[in-house]
Design a protein around this motif. Sequence first.
Motif, PDB file in Angstrom:
ATOM      1  N   ASP A  50     -16.793   5.629   2.790  1.00  0.00           N
ATOM      2  CA  ASP A  50     -17.980   5.382   1.983  1.00  0.00           C
ATOM      3  C   ASP A  50     -18.362   3.933   2.163  1.00  0.00           C
ATOM      4  O   ASP A  50     -17.741   3.038   1.586  1.00  0.00           O
ATOM      5  CB  ASP A  50     -17.691   5.704   0.512  1.00  0.00           C
ATOM      6  CG  ASP A  50     -18.901   5.481  -0.385  1.00  0.00           C
ATOM      7  OD1 ASP A  50     -20.001   5.264   0.151  1.00  0.00           O
ATOM      8  OD2 ASP A  50     -18.741   5.529  -1.623  1.00  0.00           O
ATOM      9  N   LYS A 107     -15.506   1.371   2.573  1.00  0.00           N
ATOM     10  CA  LYS A 107     -14.326   1.740   1.803  1.00  0.00           C
ATOM     11  C   LYS A 107     -13.728   3.044   2.323  1.00  0.00           C
ATOM     12  O   LYS A 107     -14.424   3.876   2.892  1.00  0.00           O
ATOM     13  CB  LYS A 107     -14.683   1.888   0.323  1.00  0.00           C
ATOM     14  CG  LYS A 107     -15.285   0.625  -0.292  1.00  0.00           C
ATOM     15  CD  LYS A 107     -15.754   0.875  -1.710  1.00  0.00           C
ATOM     16  CE  LYS A 107     -16.437  -0.370  -2.286  1.00  0.00           C
ATOM     17  NZ  LYS A 107     -16.931  -0.133  -3.664  1.00  0.00           N
ATOM     18  N   VAL A 164     -11.917   6.475   1.165  1.00  0.00           N
ATOM     19  CA  VAL A 164     -11.840   7.289  -0.041  1.00  0.00           C
ATOM     20  C   VAL A 164     -10.902   8.474   0.213  1.00  0.00           C
ATOM     21  O   VAL A 164     -11.080   9.222   1.175  1.00  0.00           O
ATOM     22  CB  VAL A 164     -13.230   7.806  -0.460  1.00  0.00           C
ATOM     23  CG1 VAL A 164     -13.117   8.655  -1.732  1.00  0.00           C
ATOM     24  CG2 VAL A 164     -14.189   6.641  -0.678  1.00  0.00           C
ATOM     25  N   ASP A 211     -10.932  10.542  -6.951  1.00  0.00           N
ATOM     26  CA  ASP A 211     -11.025   9.740  -5.730  1.00  0.00           C
ATOM     27  C   ASP A 211     -10.193   8.467  -5.867  1.00  0.00           C
ATOM     28  O   ASP A 211     -10.312   7.744  -6.863  1.00  0.00           O
ATOM     29  CB  ASP A 211     -12.475   9.341  -5.434  1.00  0.00           C
ATOM     30  CG  ASP A 211     -13.329  10.533  -5.028  1.00  0.00           C
ATOM     31  OD1 ASP A 211     -12.756  11.536  -4.571  1.00  0.00           O
ATOM     32  OD2 ASP A 211     -14.569  10.446  -5.167  1.00  0.00           O
ATOM     33  N   VAL A 236     -10.053   5.029  -4.186  1.00  0.00           N
ATOM     34  CA  VAL A 236     -10.934   4.220  -3.346  1.00  0.00           C
ATOM     35  C   VAL A 236     -10.184   2.967  -2.912  1.00  0.00           C
ATOM     36  O   VAL A 236      -9.741   2.171  -3.761  1.00  0.00           O
ATOM     37  CB  VAL A 236     -12.233   3.848  -4.100  1.00  0.00           C
ATOM     38  CG1 VAL A 236     -13.152   3.026  -3.194  1.00  0.00           C
ATOM     39  CG2 VAL A 236     -12.948   5.112  -4.585  1.00  0.00           C
ATOM     40  N   GLU A 243     -10.381  -0.532  -0.851  1.00  0.00           N
ATOM     41  CA  GLU A 243     -11.369  -1.490  -0.357  1.00  0.00           C
ATOM     42  C   GLU A 243     -10.775  -2.303   0.788  1.00  0.00           C
ATOM     43  O   GLU A 243      -9.567  -2.423   0.927  1.00  0.00           O
ATOM     44  CB  GLU A 243     -11.831  -2.385  -1.501  1.00  0.00           C
ATOM     45  CG  GLU A 243     -12.446  -1.598  -2.660  1.00  0.00           C
ATOM     46  CD  GLU A 243     -13.143  -2.483  -3.661  1.00  0.00           C
ATOM     47  OE1 GLU A 243     -13.479  -3.627  -3.324  1.00  0.00           O
ATOM     48  OE2 GLU A 243     -13.353  -2.024  -4.793  1.00  0.00           O
TER      49      GLU A 243
END
Length: 242
Positions: free
Chosen positions: A111, A114, A116, A228, A230, A232
Amino acid sequence: MMDDAPKRDDGNKPPPPWMLSLADLISLLLTFFVMLFAMSKVKIDRWDEVVDSLSQSIKPAPIEDSDEPIAQLNIPRVYRKPAMNLDYLSAVIDDAIDDNQVLGDATLSRDADKLVISLPGDILFISGSPDMTDKARQALFVLGGVLRNIGNRIGVQGHTDPRPVSGRGLYASNWELSLARAAAVANELKRSGYTDYINIYGFASSRYDQLPVMADEQKRFTMARRVDIVIEPHSGSGIGGS
């Protein structure tokens, strides 16, 4: 008539004979030691040790200033693990969860910048509850074993389908349920050894419209009920981040 008065001492008496002999002896000894030193070999390493010892005694080395905090209320220095490349991390996670009974149904996606990890809520949780099954806890322990070795900032996001919460459960809305499920996943990651701060979010069904449209609406609902993780591309505590 004889003059019996004492003769005047004019102070010009010569030195006594033994003093001349002593002076000759000292000169000979000095010459002997000079010749002895000239014929000897100086050991450089021993000479350097003597020089260093004398230098420290005569002029000690200055004390260097330390950059460590000395005030009582100084903030301690924090060391963080470097962030890992997301492409490499994606391959590592995919290999770790591929054969897992629970995580094998998870999906990896990108995404923006990122990574996910989407975990299906129907497999992780009891219906309408944030309580996990034993297999789900074991699966998250495996995933946490990978994530605890990275320095990337992590967030956990809970989602639900758009149908209202049924019955008189503990949660009055889907938002509260999605937040509780995100917190449950974050806690399991913490128990597995991930030591950094984890941001948790409850989105409920607010992102349901972003899912792909399917002929079978029930499959879309199933995809909506997910959590989710996530990851980074940068490191940091993530406190107060978005």
